[in-house]
Enzyme design. Structure first.
Site, PDB file in Angstrom:
ATOM      1  N   LEU A 176       0.865  -1.171   0.000  1.00  0.00           N
ATOM      2  CA  LEU A 176       0.000   0.000   0.000  1.00  0.00           C
ATOM      3  C   LEU A 176       0.904   1.224   0.000  1.00  0.00           C
ATOM      4  O   LEU A 176       1.982   1.210   0.606  1.00  0.00           O
ATOM      5  CB  LEU A 176      -0.899   0.026   1.239  1.00  0.00           C
ATOM      6  CG  LEU A 176      -2.160  -0.846   1.226  1.00  0.00           C
ATOM      7  CD1 LEU A 176      -2.778  -0.894   2.619  1.00  0.00           C
ATOM      8  CD2 LEU A 176      -3.173  -0.331   0.215  1.00  0.00           C
ATOM      9  N   ASP A 177       0.469   2.287  -0.657  1.00  0.00           N
ATOM     10  CA  ASP A 177       1.267   3.510  -0.669  1.00  0.00           C
ATOM     11  C   ASP A 177       1.413   4.052   0.749  1.00  0.00           C
ATOM     12  O   ASP A 177       0.566   3.812   1.617  1.00  0.00           O
ATOM     13  CB  ASP A 177       0.598   4.565  -1.550  1.00  0.00           C
ATOM     14  CG  ASP A 177       0.389   4.072  -2.969  1.00  0.00           C
ATOM     15  OD1 ASP A 177       1.215   3.272  -3.441  1.00  0.00           O
ATOM     16  OD2 ASP A 177      -0.608   4.478  -3.598  1.00  0.00           O
ATOM     17  N   VAL A 178       2.477   4.800   0.980  1.00  0.00           N
ATOM     18  CA  VAL A 178       2.757   5.333   2.318  1.00  0.00           C
ATOM     19  C   VAL A 178       1.567   6.096   2.904  1.00  0.00           C
ATOM     20  O   VAL A 178       1.216   5.885   4.068  1.00  0.00           O
ATOM     21  CB  VAL A 178       4.028   6.213   2.291  1.00  0.00           C
ATOM     22  CG1 VAL A 178       4.215   6.935   3.624  1.00  0.00           C
ATOM     23  CG2 VAL A 178       5.260   5.357   1.990  1.00  0.00           C
ATOM     24  N   SER A 180      -1.569   5.717   2.383  1.00  0.00           N
ATOM     25  CA  SER A 180      -2.784   4.911   2.468  1.00  0.00           C
ATOM     26  C   SER A 180      -2.762   4.009   3.695  1.00  0.00           C
ATOM     27  O   SER A 180      -1.723   3.757   4.301  1.00  0.00           O
ATOM     28  CB  SER A 180      -2.937   4.054   1.201  1.00  0.00           C
ATOM     29  OG  SER A 180      -3.002   4.871   0.048  1.00  0.00           O
ATOM     30  N   ARG A 278      -5.474   4.634  -8.102  1.00  0.00           N
ATOM     31  CA  ARG A 278      -5.297   6.071  -8.251  1.00  0.00           C
ATOM     32  C   ARG A 278      -5.206   6.477  -9.720  1.00  0.00           C
ATOM     33  O   ARG A 278      -5.838   7.462 -10.153  1.00  0.00           O
ATOM     34  CB  ARG A 278      -4.060   6.517  -7.477  1.00  0.00           C
ATOM     35  CG  ARG A 278      -4.194   6.276  -5.973  1.00  0.00           C
ATOM     36  CD  ARG A 278      -2.847   6.323  -5.254  1.00  0.00           C
ATOM     37  NE  ARG A 278      -2.263   7.651  -5.267  1.00  0.00           N
ATOM     38  CZ  ARG A 278      -1.069   7.930  -4.752  1.00  0.00           C
ATOM     39  NH1 ARG A 278      -0.347   6.968  -4.181  1.00  0.00           N
ATOM     40  NH2 ARG A 278      -0.597   9.167  -4.780  1.00  0.00           N
TER      41      ARG A 278
END
Length: 367
Positions: A176-178, A180, A278
């Site tokens: 997961l992106d930082v 998120s 995204r």
């Protein structure tokens, strides 16, 4: 791999039968031989098999016999790796670093292990944490605390070597992106890791998200299929040369923040490209709220006034455990995003129940 492209093109049934027969023969030869002890060869075989099965599944030519055979081979490889590497590593146990503090000097939220089985676990990643460190990944640099180190402190190398194995992504099945938050599946053994990779390839492993996006997404919009190119160190983009990517979505509510139109979405991804949700949402003109990469700077700065981070939360994971039984884990919307939702009003009465319910529970997408 050739089958990856064929999966995207949906080739004819006769060709798929020939490919299935050839791959089955190769897997039978592998199973009857002494499984290689060459780690590089094993990894190459695992990648080839999982990519091939993904292509079969994506093209709609599911071969249950081939899946059963692949499952047996991958379980054999994983079991052999566990036997070979267990208790052979260093006895040192990594610990969480004291320098992991937020820019404001306060401790960040800590990850929580929400389900721990004998050979796999599910962890809740808070916002502001990176999943694991890659030297060429700028998002995992700097002061962001690492989920990787948190789990290494919990799972010592002598007992759980895959958690310390960079070549196998430290046992993580996805990232997961930082900014998120959400649920992360982690394998504690090589056998579990290969099993979960197979589940990813065949669509057995389910990942669902709650997202707040810009604009009023048409209620009838249920899917986004666009190829994504995600070169290392660069932003992902829609490209004909990219990998096949598929996102399912369900519009739960239309909302407003002042004069700004918003949509509350439940999303399920059938592929796992970097920044897939995204970039897919931005491509159809409905970028997620507070997305600093795929929205205009003016939009992002406006979002930051009422939403602290990218509004994307992985709220549900479903997968098979070691016995083949389905497990489901849910995670409600974190407090910071619930606070943002309290500043959002429903567009109409039909949207009110979903918005109010989100403050208590997470949203589910039924496909």
């Amino acid at each position: 791999m050739a089958t990856l492209e064929l999966g995207a093109q949906g080739s004819n049934s006769e060709l798929w039968r020939e490919l299935s027969s050839a791959l089955s023969t190769h897997l039978e030869d592998t199973r009857t031989q002494c499984l290689t002890s060459n780690a590089a060869s094993e990894e190459e075989l695992v990648i080839d098999v999982t990519e091939a099965l993904w292509a079969f599944n994506h093209a709609g030519h599911v071969d249950e016999g081939l899946q059963t055979l692949a499952n047996a081979v991958l379980h054999g490889l994983g079991s052999a790796a566990d036997s070979r590497l267990h208790d052979s590593g260093s006895s040192a146990v990594s610990s969480l670093q004291e320098l992991y503090v937020s820019s404001a000097g306060e401790e960040p939220l800590r990850p929580e292990i929400v389900l721990e089985l004998r050979d796999r676990l599910v962890c809740m990643k808070p916002p502001g944490w990176a999943v694991y460190l890659k030297e060429d990944d700028p998002e995992a640099q700097g002061m962001a605390p690492l989920l990787q180190l948190h789990l290494q402190a919990h799972l010592p190398q002598r007992q759980w070597p895959i958690i310390h194995d960079q070549d196998q992504h430290f046992g993580f099945l996805h990232r997961l992106d930082v900014p998120s938050s959400g649920l992360i599946l982690v394998a504690k053994t090589y056998e579990a890791y290969y099993d979960c990779l197979l589940q990813l390839s065949t669509g057995t492993l389910v990942r669902e998200y709650t997202v707040l996006s810009h604009g009023w997404v048409p209620v009838g919009r249920a899917e986004i299929r666009r190829r994504i190119s995600a070169p290392e160190g660069l932003r992902s983009k829609i490209s004909p040369a990219g990998k096949p990517s598929r996102t399912l979505l369900k519009v739960l509510a239309h909302a407003q923040h002042g004069s700004q139109a918003l949509s509350l979405l439940a999303i399920r991804i059938l592929t796992g490209r970097r920044h897939q949700i995204r970039i897919h949402l931005a491509h159809i003109g409905h970028a997620s709220v507070c997305d600093g990469k795929y929205t205009a700077l003016e939009t992002f700065l406006g979002d930051r006034e009422w939403c602290p981070r990218n509004f994307l939360h992985r709220h549900r994971l479903a997968f098979q455990d070691q016995s083949g039984d389905m497990r489901e884990v849910m995670s409600p919307l974190p407090a910071d995003l619930r606070a943002s939702m309290r500043q959002v009003d429903p567009k109409d009465e039909a949207s009110r129940p979903a918005l109010l319910g989100l403050r208590r529970d997470c949203c589910q997408l039924s496909v």
